[in-house]
Write a protein that holds these residues in place. Structure first.
Motif, PDB file in Angstrom:
ATOM      1  N   SER A  42       0.913  -1.378  -0.038  1.00  0.00           N
ATOM      2  CA  SER A  42      -0.318   0.388  -0.010  1.00  0.00           C
ATOM      3  C   SER A  42       1.313   0.905   0.296  1.00  0.00           C
ATOM      4  O   SER A  42       2.026   1.280   0.361  1.00  0.00           O
ATOM      5  CB  SER A  42      -0.751   0.710   1.377  1.00  0.00           C
ATOM      6  N   VAL A  43       0.811   2.174  -0.631  1.00  0.00           N
ATOM      7  CA  VAL A  43       1.192   3.072  -0.856  1.00  0.00           C
ATOM      8  C   VAL A  43       0.498   4.352  -1.415  1.00  0.00           C
ATOM      9  O   VAL A  43      -0.473   4.187  -1.556  1.00  0.00           O
ATOM     10  CB  VAL A  43       2.441   3.570  -2.089  1.00  0.00           C
ATOM     11  N   ALA A  44       0.789   5.715  -0.904  1.00  0.00           N
ATOM     12  CA  ALA A  44      -0.117   6.642  -0.800  1.00  0.00           C
ATOM     13  C   ALA A  44      -0.700   6.784  -2.967  1.00  0.00           C
ATOM     14  O   ALA A  44      -0.220   6.086  -3.023  1.00  0.00           O
ATOM     15  CB  ALA A  44       0.521   7.915  -1.047  1.00  0.00           C
ATOM     16  N   GLU A  45      -1.863   7.081  -2.571  1.00  0.00           N
ATOM     17  CA  GLU A  45      -2.783   7.245  -3.344  1.00  0.00           C
ATOM     18  C   GLU A  45      -2.218   7.695  -5.051  1.00  0.00           C
ATOM     19  O   GLU A  45      -1.967   7.210  -6.403  1.00  0.00           O
ATOM     20  CB  GLU A  45      -3.775   7.622  -3.640  1.00  0.00           C
ATOM     21  N   GLU A  46      -1.967   8.844  -4.660  1.00  0.00           N
ATOM     22  CA  GLU A  46      -1.055   9.822  -6.489  1.00  0.00           C
ATOM     23  C   GLU A  46      -0.080   8.365  -6.385  1.00  0.00           C
ATOM     24  O   GLU A  46       0.881   9.284  -7.541  1.00  0.00           O
ATOM     25  CB  GLU A  46      -0.798  11.073  -5.719  1.00  0.00           C
ATOM     26  N   GLN A  47       1.322   7.828  -5.688  1.00  0.00           N
ATOM     27  CA  GLN A  47       2.051   7.443  -5.981  1.00  0.00           C
ATOM     28  C   GLN A  47       1.900   6.075  -7.056  1.00  0.00           C
ATOM     29  O   GLN A  47       1.023   5.373  -6.470  1.00  0.00           O
ATOM     30  CB  GLN A  47       2.732   7.465  -4.785  1.00  0.00           C
ATOM     31  N   GLU A  48       3.192   6.382  -8.071  1.00  0.00           N
ATOM     32  CA  GLU A  48       2.880   4.770  -8.980  1.00  0.00           C
ATOM     33  C   GLU A  48       4.183   4.535  -8.584  1.00  0.00           C
ATOM     34  O   GLU A  48       5.648   4.145  -8.197  1.00  0.00           O
ATOM     35  CB  GLU A  48       2.780   5.106 -10.028  1.00  0.00           C
ATOM     36  N   ILE A  49       3.624   2.900  -8.484  1.00  0.00           N
ATOM     37  CA  ILE A  49       4.839   1.552  -8.047  1.00  0.00           C
ATOM     38  C   ILE A  49       5.678   1.274  -9.876  1.00  0.00           C
ATOM     39  O   ILE A  49       5.063   0.992 -10.976  1.00  0.00           O
ATOM     40  CB  ILE A  49       4.601   0.553  -7.314  1.00  0.00           C
ATOM     41  N   ARG A  50       7.007   1.315  -9.473  1.00  0.00           N
ATOM     42  CA  ARG A  50       7.908   0.978 -10.618  1.00  0.00           C
ATOM     43  C   ARG A  50       8.269  -0.723 -10.607  1.00  0.00           C
ATOM     44  O   ARG A  50       7.834  -0.798 -11.289  1.00  0.00           O
ATOM     45  CB  ARG A  50       9.317   1.624 -10.942  1.00  0.00           C
ATOM     46  N   LYS A  51       8.813  -1.118 -10.210  1.00  0.00           N
ATOM     47  CA  LYS A  51       9.093  -2.102  -9.421  1.00  0.00           C
ATOM     48  C   LYS A  51       8.971  -2.569  -7.614  1.00  0.00           C
ATOM     49  O   LYS A  51       9.467  -2.214  -7.154  1.00  0.00           O
ATOM     50  CB  LYS A  51      10.130  -2.702  -9.804  1.00  0.00           C
ATOM     51  N   THR A 106      10.691  -3.813  -0.835  1.00  0.00           N
ATOM     52  CA  THR A 106      11.343  -2.602  -0.758  1.00  0.00           C
ATOM     53  C   THR A 106      10.410  -2.228  -2.529  1.00  0.00           C
ATOM     54  O   THR A 106      10.848  -2.713  -3.144  1.00  0.00           O
ATOM     55  CB  THR A 106      12.791  -2.674  -1.063  1.00  0.00           C
ATOM     56  N   ILE A 107       9.811  -1.091  -1.590  1.00  0.00           N
ATOM     57  CA  ILE A 107       9.135  -0.387  -2.826  1.00  0.00           C
ATOM     58  C   ILE A 107       9.992   0.486  -3.826  1.00  0.00           C
ATOM     59  O   ILE A 107       9.859   1.371  -3.225  1.00  0.00           O
ATOM     60  CB  ILE A 107       8.389   0.112  -2.958  1.00  0.00           C
ATOM     61  N   TYR A 108      10.027   0.485  -4.802  1.00  0.00           N
ATOM     62  CA  TYR A 108      10.453   1.516  -6.278  1.00  0.00           C
ATOM     63  C   TYR A 108       9.867   2.305  -6.790  1.00  0.00           C
ATOM     64  O   TYR A 108       8.563   1.612  -7.311  1.00  0.00           O
ATOM     65  CB  TYR A 108      11.513   1.520  -6.959  1.00  0.00           C
ATOM     66  N   LEU A 109       9.207   3.414  -5.998  1.00  0.00           N
ATOM     67  CA  LEU A 109       8.117   4.107  -7.411  1.00  0.00           C
ATOM     68  C   LEU A 109       8.709   5.197  -8.875  1.00  0.00           C
ATOM     69  O   LEU A 109       9.545   4.871  -8.481  1.00  0.00           O
ATOM     70  CB  LEU A 109       7.721   5.697  -5.947  1.00  0.00           C
ATOM     71  N   LEU A 110       7.962   5.284  -9.004  1.00  0.00           N
ATOM     72  CA  LEU A 110       8.547   6.018 -10.106  1.00  0.00           C
ATOM     73  C   LEU A 110       8.526   7.742 -10.242  1.00  0.00           C
ATOM     74  O   LEU A 110       9.793   7.678 -11.393  1.00  0.00           O
ATOM     75  CB  LEU A 110       6.950   5.836 -11.702  1.00  0.00           C
ATOM     76  N   ASP A 111       8.516   7.810  -9.121  1.00  0.00           N
ATOM     77  CA  ASP A 111       8.987   9.462  -9.294  1.00  0.00           C
ATOM     78  C   ASP A 111      10.175   9.484  -8.660  1.00  0.00           C
ATOM     79  O   ASP A 111      10.850  10.228  -8.140  1.00  0.00           O
ATOM     80  CB  ASP A 111       7.945  10.382  -8.099  1.00  0.00           C
TER      81      ASP A 111
END
Ligand SMILES: *[C@@H]1O[C@H](CO)[C@@H](O)[C@H](O)[C@H]1NC(C)=O
Ligand SMILES: *[C@@H]1O[C@H](CO)[C@@H](O)[C@H](O)[C@H]1NC(C)=O
Length: 260
Positions: A42-51, A106-111
């Motif tokens: 679960s990440v904040a709604e506006e964040q997108e997960i890369r891998k 470990t969640i890497y985000l698009l940003d």
């Protein structure tokens, strides 16, 4: 005014670059032996997960998952037992005793940011057969727990999503707000849902602790009678449409008669 706006924008941008350390605190996950379990990220709604990298407590890389792509399994022990859901969460099938323990994602985000989420998996058995309970819309239903269980009762709905904890003394601790004052604990740690509506129908799970053993999972199937399920609502609309059509045709027919 304009410069204030500028500063606000700069501040907002700076905030975007601050790395998020934790997506969520350590989550307790109960997995029934032989069944499947989902490790939900679960990440904040506006964040997108890369891998997402999945690592066991022994530091072994289990898998890498990507939203919308098949999971890459890195450990033979998990061969054919892992799939990913569309957001990159992983589903572990045919749970074994050895699956218990800590798994870190470990969640890497698009940003460019990253964060980590820890799952503490307890492998449990079933307490017994599923219990079926039913009540009318507006009524109450009690999910009964026998007194032979001690300690906290963890309530989940859907399975895997913890929404309340009760204790044998009637104590109740709520998460989320979908029940809005409609839950009650009782002296044996059972849970009552009051003022039922169609939305309350479905499967519930309690994770219980017997005096002499490890956690077990108790399933409850709740039926709410008098509730329109999606199907019957659809049929009702269909019937009403049919009647309206019939009337329209009749009316037109009558009109035609009159004109003749
Ligand atoms: C994991 O869960 C078990 C069982 O509830 C508990 O005893 C243990 O302390 C937990 N470990 C962590 C690191 O939270
Ligand atoms: C449901 O429980 C509430 C709270 O105890 C009570 O006031 C209400 O009368 C109950 N409703 C029914 C239909 O039993």
């Amino acid at each position: 005014m304009k410069s204030l706006l500028c500063w606000l924008l700069i501040l907002l941008r700076l905030q975007c670059f601050l790395p998020t350390k934790f997506c969520e605190e350590t989550g307790q996950v109960f997995a029934v032996f032989g069944e499947e379990v989902t490790l939900r990220v679960s990440v904040a709604e506006e964040q997108e997960i890369r891998k997402i990298l999945w690592v066991s407590s022994r530091g072994v890389l289990i898998a890498t998952s990507y939203p919308g792509r098949p999971v890459e399994i890195r450990e033979d022990f998990y061969a054919n037992r892992l799939t990913a859901s569309s957001d990159g969460s992983i589903i572990l099938k045919d749970v074994k005793k050895e699956d218990g323990g800590i798994v870190k994602a470990t969640i890497y985000l698009l940003d460019g940011g990253d964060c980590s989420q820890t799952f503490n998996i307890s492998v449990t058995g079933k307490c017994g057969k599923s219990k079926t309970v039913s009540a009318k819309v507006g009524g109450n239903v009690t999910l009964q727990v026998e007194e032979s269980y001690v300690g906290d009762r963890f309530w989940e709905r859907p399975v895997g999503v913890h929404f309340a904890t009760t204790k044998p003394d009637g104590y109740i601790d709520l998460r989320g707000s979908q029940y809005n004052g409609r839950l009650m604990g009782s002296h044996d740690g059972s849970l009552t849902v009051t003022n039922l509506s169609a939305k309350d129908q479905g499967d519930y799970r309690a994770v219980l602790y017997p005096v002499d053993g490890v956690f077990c999972a108790q399933m409850y199937n709740v039926y709410v009678s008098g509730a329109c399920s999606g199907l019957s609502a659809g049929v009702a609309v269909y019937v009403i449409t049919g009647i309206t059509t019939m009337f329209t045709i009749k009316f037109r027919g009558a009109k035609a008669d009159l004109q003749i």
